[in-house]
Design an enzyme around this catalytic site. Structure first.
Site, PDB file in Angstrom:
ATOM      1  N   CYS A 114       0.818  -1.201   0.000  1.00  0.00           N
ATOM      2  CA  CYS A 114       0.000   0.000   0.000  1.00  0.00           C
ATOM      3  C   CYS A 114       0.865   1.271   0.000  1.00  0.00           C
ATOM      4  CB  CYS A 114      -0.969  -0.042   1.175  1.00  0.00           C
ATOM      5  SG  CYS A 114      -2.402   1.037   1.012  1.00  0.00           S
ATOM      6  N   HIS A 115       0.828   2.066   1.065  1.00  0.00           N
ATOM      7  CA  HIS A 115       1.620   3.291   1.169  1.00  0.00           C
ATOM      8  C   HIS A 115       3.024   3.052   1.741  1.00  0.00           C
ATOM      9  CE1 HIS A 115      -2.363   5.077   0.677  1.00  0.00           C
ATOM     10  NE2 HIS A 115      -1.758   6.204   0.348  1.00  0.00           N
TER      11      HIS A 115
END
Length: 183
Positions: A114-115
């Site tokens: 994800c991030h």
């Protein structure tokens, strides 16, 4: 996935004090345990960390070791869970960034979802690498010298990346495969 064993392997999960996307911590953690490995939670500060289900507070988790006291040699792999606030906080912590940089340089498996690649960007370890992430990081990854692709899971050498919680089954499976094959 074929039967993989992580018996005797210890995997570091590095998170900030809060903002961790809970499922991106707990699902790979469970996969490591089910394969016989030992997951350990690292954070810049001791105590507990606060996970979230997107924007809502979820569970807290006890920190096993602070990143300042952690030694890359003690771990067989590193997992960087996402959430927006979690990697954003980690990338401002010099000791966390140095730990990530040293871990990537060690050649041991590093998994980011994800991030979480924000921390890899700050560690300056993406030049020439191909990876995926949450789509909003695409430009950041390219500016750091990496190649961004929109795929469920990407393995580039010792680096495993995925886009979001929907990719967790593939992400966790590739993490376990890479750690089992290491050494």
């Amino acid at each position: 996935m074929s039967e993989q064993t992580l018996q005797g392997r210890t995997i570091a999960f590095l998170v900030a004090a809060e903002g961790i996307e809970q499922v991106e911590l707990t699902e790979p953690w469970k996969a490591v345990q089910e394969a016989g490995g030992t997951p350990r939670l690292l954070s810049p500060e001791s105590g507990t960390v606060q996970a979230f289900n997107h924007l809502d507070k979820a569970d807290t988790f006890d920190v096993d070791e602070t990143v300042s006291g952690a030694d890359v040699a003690s771990y067989d792999a590193l997992v960087l869970p996402g959430g927006v606030a979690n990697p954003d906080a980690l990338r401002t912590d010099e000791k966390a960034v140095a730990f990530v940089r040293d871990f990537v340089a060690s050649g041991k498996p590093v998994a980011a979802i994800c991030h979480a690649p924000w921390t890899l960007i700050e560690a300056d370890v993406l030049a020439g690498r191909t990876l995926t992430s949450w789509p909003s990081l695409r430009t950041d990854i390219r500016n750091a010298g990496g190649t961004w692709v929109d795929e469920e899971v990407v393995v580039d050498g010792n680096l495993v990346t995925s886009r979001n919680p929907d990719d967790l089954p593939a992400f966790s499976a590739r993490l376990v495969e890479l750690v089992a094959a290491a050494r």
